[in-house]
Design a protein around this motif. Structure first.
Motif, short mmCIF file in Angstrom:
data_model
loop_
_atom_site.label_atom_id
_atom_site.label_comp_id
_atom_site.label_asym_id
_atom_site.label_seq_id
_atom_site.Cartn_x
_atom_site.Cartn_y
_atom_site.Cartn_z
N UNK A 135 9.48 -62.78 -30.46
CA UNK A 135 8.32 -63.69 -30.76
C UNK A 135 7.18 -63.55 -30.26
N UNK A 136 6.11 -64.06 -30.53
CA UNK A 136 4.58 -63.93 -29.94
C UNK A 136 4.13 -65.33 -29.63
N UNK A 137 3.17 -65.28 -28.79
CA UNK A 137 2.76 -66.57 -28.37
C UNK A 137 2.03 -67.36 -29.79
N UNK A 138 1.96 -66.64 -30.65
CA UNK A 138 1.28 -67.44 -31.88
C UNK A 138 2.45 -68.02 -32.64
N UNK A 139 3.64 -67.83 -32.45
CA UNK A 139 4.79 -68.46 -33.05
C UNK A 139 4.91 -69.85 -32.91
N UNK A 140 5.24 -70.66 -33.79
CA UNK A 140 5.66 -72.18 -33.80
C UNK A 140 7.25 -71.95 -33.43
N UNK A 141 7.64 -72.47 -32.14
CA UNK A 141 8.81 -72.30 -31.68
C UNK A 141 9.44 -73.81 -31.84
N UNK A 142 10.58 -74.23 -32.66
CA UNK A 142 11.26 -75.22 -32.46
C UNK A 142 12.47 -75.13 -31.39
N UNK A 143 12.40 -75.93 -30.37
CA UNK A 143 13.54 -75.94 -29.43
C UNK A 143 14.27 -77.27 -29.89
N UNK A 144 15.49 -76.94 -30.58
CA UNK A 144 16.36 -78.30 -30.77
C UNK A 144 16.98 -78.54 -29.62
N UNK A 145 16.96 -79.81 -29.03
CA UNK A 145 17.84 -80.16 -27.86
C UNK A 145 16.87 -80.03 -26.66
N UNK A 146 15.52 -80.36 -26.60
CA UNK A 146 14.49 -80.02 -25.77
C UNK A 146 14.71 -81.07 -24.72
N UNK A 198 9.45 -71.24 -21.82
CA UNK A 198 8.43 -70.70 -22.72
C UNK A 198 6.80 -70.99 -22.51
N UNK A 199 6.81 -72.23 -22.04
CA UNK A 199 5.27 -72.51 -21.42
C UNK A 199 4.91 -71.89 -20.32
N UNK A 200 5.86 -71.44 -19.28
CA UNK A 200 5.30 -70.83 -18.23
C UNK A 200 5.15 -69.22 -18.72
N UNK A 201 5.55 -68.88 -20.00
CA UNK A 201 5.36 -67.27 -20.49
C UNK A 201 4.28 -67.48 -21.53
N UNK A 202 3.21 -68.52 -21.70
CA UNK A 202 2.11 -69.01 -22.34
C UNK A 202 2.56 -69.10 -23.77
N UNK A 203 3.89 -69.37 -24.12
CA UNK A 203 4.15 -70.01 -25.52
C UNK A 203 3.87 -71.28 -25.79
N UNK A 204 2.71 -71.96 -26.34
CA UNK A 204 2.08 -73.06 -26.20
C UNK A 204 2.31 -73.83 -27.61
N UNK A 205 3.10 -73.40 -28.57
CA UNK A 205 3.07 -73.86 -30.04
C UNK A 205 4.34 -74.35 -29.93
#
Length: 111
Positions: free
Chosen positions: A5-16, A28-35
């Protein structure tokens, strides 16, 4: 090995909102995944296959993380073991089936 995955991916976390899902979101947020895409139970019933399909069509996640499950305490699990199993199988089946269909259109599948 390349990252799936890349930081540009839109990542759905089911059960967030659960213990595992919230930790995954923080990591993920700590690793700069913001989407990150999330949906509360009120917004999306994961046991409803057509609702899951509509949600995927609308939000078009490129990565899906499955951390969702129906859980209960010891008493509930002892009293209704088959109910928890069946409900969790519905959730998993709906996400995997919809994700597999969406993958043909560009959603990645991880482990």
């Amino acid at each position: 090995m390349d990252c799936m995955i890349t930081p540009d991916d839109s990542i759905f976390v089911a059960g967030h909102r659960g213990m595992a899902g919230s930790a995954i979101c923080r990591a993920l947020q700590g690793a700069s995944y913001s989407n990150l895409l999330t949906a509360s139970r009120a917004e999306l019933d994961l046991e409803d296959g057509p609702a899951v399909q509509r949600w995927f069509e609308q939000h078009q996640p490129t990565v899906v993380v499955l951390a969702a499950a129906k859980v209960g305490g010891i008493q509930a699990n002892n009293s209704y073991p088959a109910d928890f199993l069946l409900d969790n199988l519905k959730i998993q089946t709906n996400l995997i089936d919809t994700g597999q269909s969406a993958r043909r259109r560009g959603t990645e599948r991880g482990s």
